[in-house]
Scaffold this motif. Structure first.
Motif, PDB file in Angstrom:
ATOM      1  N   UNK A 123       2.462  18.220  -3.078  1.00 48.66           N
ATOM      2  CA  UNK A 123       2.506  19.523  -2.428  1.00 48.66           C
ATOM      3  C   UNK A 123       2.337  20.666  -3.422  1.00 48.66           C
ATOM      4  N   UNK A 124       1.480  21.596  -3.069  1.00 45.88           N
ATOM      5  CA  UNK A 124       1.251  22.786  -3.891  1.00 45.88           C
ATOM      6  C   UNK A 124       2.443  23.737  -3.750  1.00 45.88           C
ATOM      7  N   UNK A 184       0.837  -1.198   0.000  1.00 43.85           N
ATOM      8  CA  UNK A 184       0.000   0.000   0.000  1.00 43.85           C
ATOM      9  C   UNK A 184       0.879   1.258   0.000  1.00 43.85           C
ATOM     10  N   UNK A 185       0.613   2.175  -0.907  1.00 47.64           N
ATOM     11  CA  UNK A 185       1.378   3.420  -1.006  1.00 47.64           C
ATOM     12  C   UNK A 185       0.662   4.496  -0.198  1.00 47.64           C
ATOM     13  N   UNK A 186       1.357   5.056   0.783  1.00 46.16           N
ATOM     14  CA  UNK A 186       0.758   6.094   1.630  1.00 46.16           C
ATOM     15  C   UNK A 186       1.093   7.476   1.097  1.00 46.16           C
ATOM     16  N   UNK A 187       0.132   8.391   1.188  1.00 46.41           N
ATOM     17  CA  UNK A 187       0.259   9.709   0.554  1.00 46.41           C
ATOM     18  C   UNK A 187      -0.146  10.799   1.522  1.00 46.41           C
ATOM     19  N   UNK A 188       0.612  11.884   1.519  1.00 48.12           N
ATOM     20  CA  UNK A 188       0.259  13.110   2.236  1.00 48.12           C
ATOM     21  C   UNK A 188      -0.086  14.161   1.194  1.00 48.12           C
ATOM     22  N   UNK A 189      -1.270  14.755   1.309  1.00 47.96           N
ATOM     23  CA  UNK A 189      -1.740  15.766   0.357  1.00 47.96           C
ATOM     24  C   UNK A 189      -1.609  17.147   0.989  1.00 47.96           C
ATOM     25  N   UNK A 190      -0.953  18.069   0.285  1.00 46.39           N
ATOM     26  CA  UNK A 190      -0.687  19.403   0.836  1.00 46.39           C
ATOM     27  C   UNK A 190      -1.187  20.476  -0.130  1.00 46.39           C
ATOM     28  N   UNK A 191      -2.193  21.225   0.301  1.00 45.91           N
ATOM     29  CA  UNK A 191      -2.736  22.325  -0.493  1.00 45.91           C
ATOM     30  C   UNK A 191      -3.516  23.230   0.453  1.00 45.91           C
ATOM     31  N   UNK A 192      -3.468  24.526   0.219  1.00 46.89           N
ATOM     32  CA  UNK A 192      -4.168  25.440   1.122  1.00 46.89           C
ATOM     33  C   UNK A 192      -5.674  25.462   0.883  1.00 46.89           C
ATOM     34  N   UNK A 193      -6.141  24.903  -0.235  1.00 49.93           N
ATOM     35  CA  UNK A 193      -7.571  24.871  -0.522  1.00 49.93           C
ATOM     36  C   UNK A 193      -8.144  23.502  -0.146  1.00 49.93           C
ATOM     37  N   UNK A 194      -9.104  23.489   0.759  1.00 45.70           N
ATOM     38  CA  UNK A 194      -9.647  22.217   1.237  1.00 45.70           C
ATOM     39  C   UNK A 194     -10.359  21.454   0.126  1.00 45.70           C
ATOM     40  N   UNK A 195     -10.917  22.179  -0.840  1.00 48.79           N
ATOM     41  CA  UNK A 195     -11.605  21.506  -1.929  1.00 48.79           C
ATOM     42  C   UNK A 195     -10.623  20.715  -2.794  1.00 48.79           C
ATOM     43  N   UNK A 196      -9.426  21.276  -2.997  1.00 51.45           N
ATOM     44  CA  UNK A 196      -8.404  20.557  -3.759  1.00 51.45           C
ATOM     45  C   UNK A 196      -7.971  19.308  -3.002  1.00 51.45           C
ATOM     46  N   UNK A 213      -2.352  18.527   4.770  1.00 54.77           N
ATOM     47  CA  UNK A 213      -1.732  19.710   5.357  1.00 54.77           C
ATOM     48  C   UNK A 213      -2.105  20.908   4.502  1.00 54.77           C
ATOM     49  N   UNK A 214      -2.143  22.079   5.146  1.00 52.60           N
ATOM     50  CA  UNK A 214      -2.580  23.292   4.454  1.00 52.60           C
ATOM     51  C   UNK A 214      -1.435  24.229   4.103  1.00 52.60           C
TER      52      UNK A 214
END
Length: 229
Positions: free
Chosen positions: A53-54, A1-13, A33-34
């Motif tokens: 990450x954005x 299983x590949x684990x991912x952290x999503x980073x963007x200041x927009x919660x919708x993204x 993370x924001x």
């Protein structure tokens, strides 16, 4: 299983990415993370395999955060999220250690494939995107043969064996490991070993940096052919 952290200041993204990536059976989003500071903290805690990450975020941006993310123990692979494929900051992100970039309007299949490829240490840029990066972000890529920068780049490639130079040529053309293996009649495991040795010998962080160096040296296919050996 590949684990991912999503980073963007927009919660919708973030919600969109969580939904898309979570639809694949072998991917799981372990956190969000924001901003860049929160991203580093979350990565230290969660140890994800991949961080998306954005670039532009209030507070700490994605570029500076990438520097810290790739220096962590068990460092994640970092993919830069961007709105424009000609974002002026993409080159900096790649130089800071990101493995590549992903457009926010990419298809779901492209996003999933990019994460899988990055986690495997493989190329996550298509040949078309790789060439565009080289043409757009490499400094003065159309330099004439024999210039000082080309000579310096060729000198940096001198520690590589003939086979490693051959692998580097295909890597610089945007091929993934599986494609390189078929093209050069090698096993995929052997290709991965060659790529790791190339990056270690050249003291580079990722494949895109190696592709840019090969481009500067005139090693890219269709430029100087086999005359570097």
């Amino acid at each position: 299983m590949i684990s991912i952290l999503v980073v963007d200041d927009e919660w919708m993204v973030r919600a969109m990415l969580r939904t898309i990536l979570g639809s694949a059976a072998d991917l799981t989003v372990v956190g969000e993370a924001a901003d860049g500071a929160e991203a580093v903290a979350q990565a230290q805690k969660l140890r994800p395999d991949v961080v998306l990450i954005d670039i532009r975020m209030p507070g700490r941006d994605g570029l500076s955060a990438t520097l810290d993310l790739v220096r962590l123990p068990m460092a994640p692979k970092v993919i830069i999220l961007t709105t424009f494929d000609l974002d002026e900051y993409v080159r900096t992100g790649l130089r800071n250690g990101a493995v590549g970039f992903l457009l926010k309007d990419a298809s779901a299949d492209e996003m999933i494939a990019a994460v899988r490829a990055a986690a495997a240490g493989d190329a996550m840029l298509s040949p078309r995107v790789t060439r565009r990066l080289l043409e757009t972000f490499a400094d003065a890529p159309e330099q004439p043969p024999g210039t000082d920068r080309q000579a310096a780049a060729r000198d940096r490639l001198s520690p590589l064996s003939d086979k490693e130079l051959e692998v580097l040529r295909t890597l610089a053309d945007g091929m993934a490991n599986a494609d390189i293996a078929r093209h050069l009649h090698l096993s995929e495991a052997t290709v991965k070993t060659h790529v790791s040795r190339i990056l270690a010998k050249l003291k580079l962080t990722n494949r895109v940096q190696a592709a840019i160096l090969a481009h500067h040296a005139g090693l890219t296919p269709g430029l100087l052919g086999d005359d570097l050996d």
